[in-house]
Write a protein that holds these residues in place. Structure first.
Motif, PDB file in Angstrom:
ATOM      1  N   LEU A   1     -78.470   6.490 -66.367  1.00  0.00           N
ATOM      2  CA  LEU A   1     -79.877   6.082 -66.335  1.00  0.00           C
ATOM      3  C   LEU A   1     -80.489   6.387 -64.972  1.00  0.00           C
ATOM      4  CD1 LEU A   1     -79.628   2.574 -68.031  1.00  0.00           C
ATOM      5  CD2 LEU A   1     -80.637   4.646 -69.007  1.00  0.00           C
ATOM      6  N   VAL A   2     -81.696   6.865 -64.970  1.00  0.00           N
ATOM      7  CA  VAL A   2     -82.444   7.017 -63.724  1.00  0.00           C
ATOM      8  C   VAL A   2     -82.990   5.623 -63.402  1.00  0.00           C
ATOM      9  CG1 VAL A   2     -84.362   8.151 -62.594  1.00  0.00           C
ATOM     10  CG2 VAL A   2     -83.013   9.384 -64.308  1.00  0.00           C
ATOM     11  N   THR A   3     -82.348   4.960 -62.448  1.00  0.00           N
ATOM     12  CA  THR A   3     -82.532   3.522 -62.275  1.00  0.00           C
ATOM     13  C   THR A   3     -83.575   3.205 -61.214  1.00  0.00           C
ATOM     14  OG1 THR A   3     -80.256   3.209 -62.980  1.00  0.00           O
ATOM     15  CG2 THR A   3     -81.292   1.378 -61.803  1.00  0.00           C
ATOM     16  N   HIS A   4     -84.567   2.408 -61.583  1.00  0.00           N
ATOM     17  CA  HIS A   4     -85.608   1.989 -60.641  1.00  0.00           C
ATOM     18  C   HIS A   4     -85.295   0.643 -60.031  1.00  0.00           C
ATOM     19  CE1 HIS A   4     -88.979   4.857 -61.789  1.00  0.00           C
ATOM     20  NE2 HIS A   4     -88.039   5.149 -62.648  1.00  0.00           N
ATOM     21  N   ARG A   5     -84.656  -0.183 -60.816  1.00  0.00           N
ATOM     22  CA  ARG A   5     -84.395  -1.547 -60.363  1.00  0.00           C
ATOM     23  C   ARG A   5     -83.085  -1.948 -60.988  1.00  0.00           C
ATOM     24  NH1 ARG A   5     -86.113  -6.757 -59.111  1.00  0.00           N
ATOM     25  NH2 ARG A   5     -86.146  -8.315 -60.791  1.00  0.00           N
ATOM     26  N   ARG A   6     -82.248  -2.542 -60.164  1.00  0.00           N
ATOM     27  CA  ARG A   6     -80.943  -2.923 -60.691  1.00  0.00           C
ATOM     28  C   ARG A   6     -80.362  -3.975 -59.771  1.00  0.00           C
ATOM     29  NH1 ARG A   6     -75.715  -1.296 -58.331  1.00  0.00           N
ATOM     30  NH2 ARG A   6     -74.222  -1.126 -60.031  1.00  0.00           N
ATOM     31  N   ILE A   7     -80.231  -5.163 -60.320  1.00  0.00           N
ATOM     32  CA  ILE A   7     -79.753  -6.264 -59.502  1.00  0.00           C
ATOM     33  C   ILE A   7     -78.621  -6.986 -60.219  1.00  0.00           C
ATOM     34  CG2 ILE A   7     -81.901  -6.690 -58.241  1.00  0.00           C
ATOM     35  CD1 ILE A   7     -82.525  -8.863 -60.331  1.00  0.00           C
ATOM     36  N   SER A   8     -77.815  -7.661 -59.429  1.00  0.00           N
ATOM     37  CA  SER A   8     -76.756  -8.497 -59.989  1.00  0.00           C
ATOM     38  C   SER A   8     -76.797  -9.844 -59.290  1.00  0.00           C
ATOM     39  CB  SER A   8     -75.387  -7.848 -59.770  1.00  0.00           C
ATOM     40  OG  SER A   8     -74.379  -8.760 -60.160  1.00  0.00           O
TER      41      SER A   8
ATOM     42  N   GLY B   1     -73.177   0.550 -55.036  1.00  0.00           N
ATOM     43  CA  GLY B   1     -74.486   1.152 -55.335  1.00  0.00           C
ATOM     44  C   GLY B   1     -75.614   0.333 -54.753  1.00  0.00           C
ATOM     45  N   GLY B   2     -75.337  -0.952 -54.433  1.00  0.00           N
ATOM     46  CA  GLY B   2     -76.341  -1.796 -53.778  1.00  0.00           C
ATOM     47  C   GLY B   2     -77.261  -2.506 -54.738  1.00  0.00           C
ATOM     48  N   GLN B   3     -77.857  -3.558 -54.237  1.00  0.00           N
ATOM     49  CA  GLN B   3     -78.887  -4.257 -55.005  1.00  0.00           C
ATOM     50  C   GLN B   3     -80.185  -3.476 -54.821  1.00  0.00           C
ATOM     51  OE1 GLN B   3     -78.295  -7.180 -56.706  1.00  0.00           O
ATOM     52  NE2 GLN B   3     -76.747  -8.372 -55.612  1.00  0.00           N
ATOM     53  N   VAL B   4     -80.739  -2.985 -55.890  1.00  0.00           N
ATOM     54  CA  VAL B   4     -81.985  -2.214 -55.794  1.00  0.00           C
ATOM     55  C   VAL B   4     -83.094  -3.054 -56.411  1.00  0.00           C
ATOM     56  CG1 VAL B   4     -83.129  -0.054 -56.403  1.00  0.00           C
ATOM     57  CG2 VAL B   4     -80.651  -0.077 -56.028  1.00  0.00           C
ATOM     58  N   LEU B   5     -83.967  -3.574 -55.539  1.00  0.00           N
ATOM     59  CA  LEU B   5     -84.993  -4.481 -56.070  1.00  0.00           C
ATOM     60  C   LEU B   5     -86.011  -3.763 -56.943  1.00  0.00           C
ATOM     61  CD1 LEU B   5     -85.748  -7.015 -53.218  1.00  0.00           C
ATOM     62  CD2 LEU B   5     -84.178  -7.201 -55.138  1.00  0.00           C
TER      63      LEU B   5
ATOM     64  N   ASN C   1     -75.186 -10.548 -64.783  1.00  0.00           N
ATOM     65  CA  ASN C   1     -74.218  -9.634 -64.207  1.00  0.00           C
ATOM     66  C   ASN C   1     -74.929  -8.392 -63.696  1.00  0.00           C
ATOM     67  OD1 ASN C   1     -71.430  -9.507 -63.744  1.00  0.00           O
ATOM     68  ND2 ASN C   1     -71.214  -7.904 -65.311  1.00  0.00           N
ATOM     69  N   GLU C   2     -75.865  -7.927 -64.516  1.00  0.00           N
ATOM     70  CA  GLU C   2     -76.597  -6.736 -64.126  1.00  0.00           C
ATOM     71  C   GLU C   2     -77.890  -6.660 -64.926  1.00  0.00           C
ATOM     72  OE1 GLU C   2     -74.380  -3.130 -63.796  1.00  0.00           O
ATOM     73  OE2 GLU C   2     -76.153  -1.915 -64.142  1.00  0.00           O
ATOM     74  N   LEU C   3     -78.971  -6.419 -64.220  1.00  0.00           N
ATOM     75  CA  LEU C   3     -80.261  -6.228 -64.872  1.00  0.00           C
ATOM     76  C   LEU C   3     -80.803  -4.890 -64.403  1.00  0.00           C
ATOM     77  CD1 LEU C   3     -82.765  -7.472 -66.431  1.00  0.00           C
ATOM     78  CD2 LEU C   3     -83.584  -8.100 -64.162  1.00  0.00           C
ATOM     79  N   ARG C   4     -81.214  -4.074 -65.358  1.00  0.00           N
ATOM     80  CA  ARG C   4     -81.697  -2.750 -64.959  1.00  0.00           C
ATOM     81  C   ARG C   4     -83.044  -2.445 -65.582  1.00  0.00           C
ATOM     82  NH1 ARG C   4     -77.643   1.999 -63.880  1.00  0.00           N
ATOM     83  NH2 ARG C   4     -75.712   0.796 -63.747  1.00  0.00           N
ATOM     84  N   LEU C   5     -83.909  -1.857 -64.764  1.00  0.00           N
ATOM     85  CA  LEU C   5     -85.093  -1.187 -65.297  1.00  0.00           C
ATOM     86  C   LEU C   5     -84.891   0.287 -64.969  1.00  0.00           C
ATOM     87  CD1 LEU C   5     -88.027  -3.508 -64.140  1.00  0.00           C
ATOM     88  CD2 LEU C   5     -86.687  -3.608 -66.245  1.00  0.00           C
ATOM     89  N   ALA C   6     -85.012   1.118 -65.977  1.00  0.00           N
ATOM     90  CA  ALA C   6     -84.630   2.507 -65.734  1.00  0.00           C
ATOM     91  C   ALA C   6     -85.401   3.444 -66.647  1.00  0.00           C
ATOM     92  CB  ALA C   6     -83.118   2.665 -65.959  1.00  0.00           C
TER      93      ALA C   6
END
Lengths: 353, 178, 306
Positions: free
Chosen positions: A97-104, A112-116, A227-232
């Motif tokens: 996924l081309v990920t814009h936001r991804r947090i745990s 990969g880091g927390q990407v707000l 565990n993981e939330l993604r906007l992509a």
């Protein structure tokens, strides 16, 4: 003819519809474009619930219905019914996924880091009332990071699996064209995994939240940790009749994975939908997490929540009570009056002691 | 603008009317738009179906519908042509008490003309009292094998095809052999 | 194989709105519904341009059966001019080009909500009933998976118990419309929310009835000449609404199912629920040729009640 003017019904419904549409007035391409530009999250929500990804068509549905969300989703679903099914796209993997936001929320930091990404989570929810008195609101410009986050991010659950914290589900090797499709088959119980996830993907946001929230408050057995939330964005890869696989474009997707401790392992709940809709994904993943072994008739039982979060069905049934029911009512009255008169008679016959 | 059905739509609509009429009124002869299984296939079969065909001549058309070609025991629709081997019946999917709709739809070629052959007496839903019919071209013991297999509501539903003539015998029909 | 053999010319909308694959699925399920009378068959139930609960199940069946020659009648609560009946009739005509009619005798296909017309249907007619809740067991078992198992086992004990309790408490069966009925001696079915008055019309009828619930995605059928027996105890007979003696204040028709119209003075008038039959009655009284067909009820009595 002395009886009913039969055309009266048709004239009335025609005029009632005109009254509704008069409020929105003329709809042109510019309005649709403005809705699409100004309300991406609303457009996303409608696309997700309609299970149809087309921002222009979704914005048009919102324009035509004046933002009556249930009507907009129904309009899209009905339009979707008429569309041919040309291709089944290749499966989409989290890592691609081309990920814009991804947090745990499970770890302070993750590979990969927390990407707000874009969010209002930490914003102060204040109205820009100056807009109403003529001062436009201009958001502050975004300052790019020195090193941009990688576009693709590994899965948190894979790290957990490698560390023996979670058992990942067996990979499903069903060929894409053989995946059961909720739009072409009835939902039966116990539901096929694909049907269950598809139903959640197009569930109505509000009702998913209500039942998910009930589960979170203690009407479920498992308490979720995100565990993981993604906007992509996901590439839609399809096969040309000649055999080459190519991208037909990208669609916005969101997904949530929640976990809860179950014995010595973590248990996973998952949900994904078209468009960016975090609340729905977290609530839906929570329902998924709680469904195993849930009591019949409880809010977290699959049959209960899949039926009751289906927005087109629930809203349609709710408004159908506006239809005349005088035949059924008459039928009940008849039984009631008869029972009451029997009752009255038997009271009269009772001795007066 | 007046909506106009495509030729495919008209054909499927007409053939389904015949099939629905035939299954609703077991033993009556209804007429398809043209002779042959192709009429039934076009109205009913697509990629959602699992099909078995004993007639190689139907293979190309069935594949074109996108249906999955499977063994008889996995099929929801079976085109058995002129049935010679009664053993095939034992393989038919009968559905379950929970989902009787999983019981197979079976198309067999048979003679539906009035001749002096085996006469059958039909009764059950769709028939006011009883109906006597003459069917030729089926193996001996076909009807007793059918009776032994069906455990209503589990069972299979038959379309007997003679050119463009079609007769329906749903699982709900009692068939007595004289 | 060529690309052109796999594609077809683009159409803005399929004939009859539903696409060919949706129609094929409905056809397959209709056949199964006919093969096992009264048994609820699941189907995918496509979204149509009408809200769920507003006749989308009946509509999908009608859209599958319809062709440009099908003469269609649509009623709601017995009336052709009811707003939703008008809306469905208009939609059917718009997407199929089929002619519409108000006359029961003239119709090939009748889609109805909550009523069966008073004039007898013939073998060449099909009745499509809209069904809000296809599960007769729901009052005793809301969980669909358990209810399905109960049908599988022909386990209708709780249904009988419920009827028995009503008799004990109220002196009669309190079920109003949707009277649960045994079909072909095997499956208990809801006849849809038609009044008790209409249920005997399904028993050993000449016509085919298809019942379809769009929201709940279930389809079932009563083929012609099929036993439909309301659940009753041997010593407590089935009772239809006591409308046999009522007279329609507008048409003068007597002995049919009536709507009760409350009056300001506390009394009530009655008008015939089958609106077009009332119209025929008036026309006959005004000297036009009698266009009324044979009715199931005569002098307020069903000819041979099961």
């Amino acid at each position: 003819m002395a009886y009913v003017a039969t055309r009266g019904g048709e004239r009335a419904i025609d005029q009632a519809e005109r009254l509704f549409r008069a409020e929105m007035g003329e709809i042109d391409a510019a309005r649709v474009e403005e809705i699409r530009r100004a309300m991406p999250y609303l457009v996303d929500r409608v696309m997700g619930e309609a299970s149809l990804y087309d921002p222009d068509i979704a914005a048009l549905a919102l324009a035509q219905t004046g933002g009556e969300l249930y009507e907009a989703v129904l309009l899209l679903r009905a339009w979707r019914t008429t569309q041919p099914r040309l291709q089944v796209a290749e499966p989409v993997a989290q890592e691609d996924l081309v990920t814009h936001r991804r947090i745990s929320a499970a770890f302070k930091d993750i590979p990969g880091g927390q990407v707000l990404g874009p969010t209002l989570d930490y914003a102060h929810r204040l109205l820009a009332t100056e807009v109403l008195t003529g001062t436009p609101y201009t958001p502050a410009a975004v300052e790019p990071a020195e090193t941009p986050a990688p576009a693709k991010q590994p899965s948190v659950a894979h790290w957990q699996a490698a560390n023996d914290l979670v058992d990942l589900p067996e990979p499903d090797t069903t060929a894409p064209e053989d995946i059961p499709d909720i739009t072409r088959e009835p939902l039966l119980f116990p539901a096929k995994r694909a049907h269950s996830l598809q139903s959640l993907a197009r569930a109505e946001t509000g009702s998913t939240l209500a039942l998910g929230y009930a589960a979170m408050r203690g009407y479920g057995k498992a308490h979720p940790t995100v565990n993981e939330l993604r906007l992509a964005e996901a590439e839609v890869m399809v096969k040309h009749p000649k055999g080459t696989v190519f991208s037909a474009g990208r669609v916005k997707v969101s997904q949530a994975e929640v976990v809860s401790k179950s014995g010595d392992k973590l248990q996973l709940g998952f949900a994904a939908t078209l468009g960016w809709n975090e609340v729905k994904c977290i609530a839906a993943a929570t329902l998924d997490l709680n469904s195993a072994g849930a009591e019949k008739g409880s809010a977290t039982e699959e049959e209960f929540y899949l039926y009751h979060t289906e927005g087109v069905e629930s809203s349609g049934f709710c408004i159908h009570f506006k239809l005349p029911h005088y035949v059924t009512f008459q039928s009940s009255l008849d039984a009631m009056r008869d029972a009451n008169s029997k009752n009255a008679n038997s009271k009269q016959e009772e001795p007066a002691t | 603008m007046q909506p106009i059905p495509t030729p495919d739509e008209t054909r499927a609509n007409q053939n389904f009317a015949a099939l629905l009429g035939a299954l609703s009124r077991p033993g009556q002869i209804h007429r398809l738009a043209a002779p042959g299984e192709a009429e039934i296939i076009q109205a009913l079969i697509d990629r959602e179906c699992r099909v078995f065909s004993a007639d190689p001549g139907l293979g190309a058309m069935l594949r074109q519908t996108g249906a999955l070609m499977v063994e008889p025991q996995e099929a929801d629709h079976l085109f058995l042509g002129a049935l010679s081997d009664l053993a095939l019946l034992n393989l038919l999917s009968l559905g379950s008490d929970l989902y009787p709709d999983d019981g197979a739809t079976v198309v067999i070629q048979a003679g539906l003309s009035q001749s002096q052959a085996q006469t059958l007496r039909l009764s059950g839903p769709g028939i006011e009292t009883t109906l006597d019919v003459t069917i030729t071209g089926l193996p001996n013991e076909f009807w007793s094998a059918r009776r032994d297999l069906i455990r209503y509501p589990m069972g299979f539903d038959l379309f007997l095809l003679d050119g463009a003539d079609v007769m329906g015998i749903p699982r709900s029909t009692m068939v007595e052999v004289f | 194989m060529s690309l052109s053999s796999l594609t077809k010319p683009w159409e803005p909308m399929s004939y009859g709105f539903l696409d060919p694959s949706a129609k094929r699925e409905l056809r397959r399920k209709m056949l199964k519904a006919v093969a096992v009378p009264g048994c609820q068959m699941p189907y995918a139930s496509r979204e149509v341009p009408m809200a769920r609960g507003w006749g989308t199940g009946g509509l999908q069946v009608s859209l599958t059966l319809i062709n440009p020659k099908t003469r269609v009648k649509v009623i709601d609560q017995g009336a052709d001019d009811s707003v939703n009946a008008a809306s469905i009739r208009r939609f059917l005509a718009r997407v199929s080009g089929a002619p519409t009619t108000l006359d029961t005798l003239d119709a090939d296909l009748i889609q109805s909500r909550h009523r069966i017309p008073e004039e007898k249907l013939r073998a060449d007619q099909i009745l499509v009933l809209q069904v809000p809740n296809p599960e007769p067991l729901r009052p005793v078992e809301p969980n669909m998976s358990i209810a399905r198992q109960m049908h599988g086992d022909a386990d209708y004990g709780r249904m009988w118990l419920q009827l028995y309790e009503q008799i004990v408490r109220s002196g009669r069966v309190m079920q109003g419309a949707s009277y649960p009925s045994m079909v072909n001696g095997r499956h208990v079915m809801t006849p849809s929310p038609i009044p008790r008055w209409d249920v005997p019309k399904l028993h050993m009828a000449k016509h085919l009835t298809i019942l379809s619930a769009g929201r709940e995605k279930r389809i079932f059928a009563v083929p012609p000449f099929t036993r439909v027996e309301p659940l009753v105890f041997d010593d407590v007979p089935y009772r239809v609404e006591e409308h046999g003696q009522l007279t329609c204040y507008r048409s003068g028709a007597e002995g049919f199912f009536m709507n009760e119209i409350p009056q300001p003075d506390g009394s009530a008038l009655h008008e015939i629920s089958d609106s077009e039959y009332g119209v025929k009655h008036i026309r006959t009284a005004q000297g036009e040729p009698d266009a009324r067909g044979e009715t199931w009820y005569q002098n307020g009595q069903m000819e041979d009640t099961p």
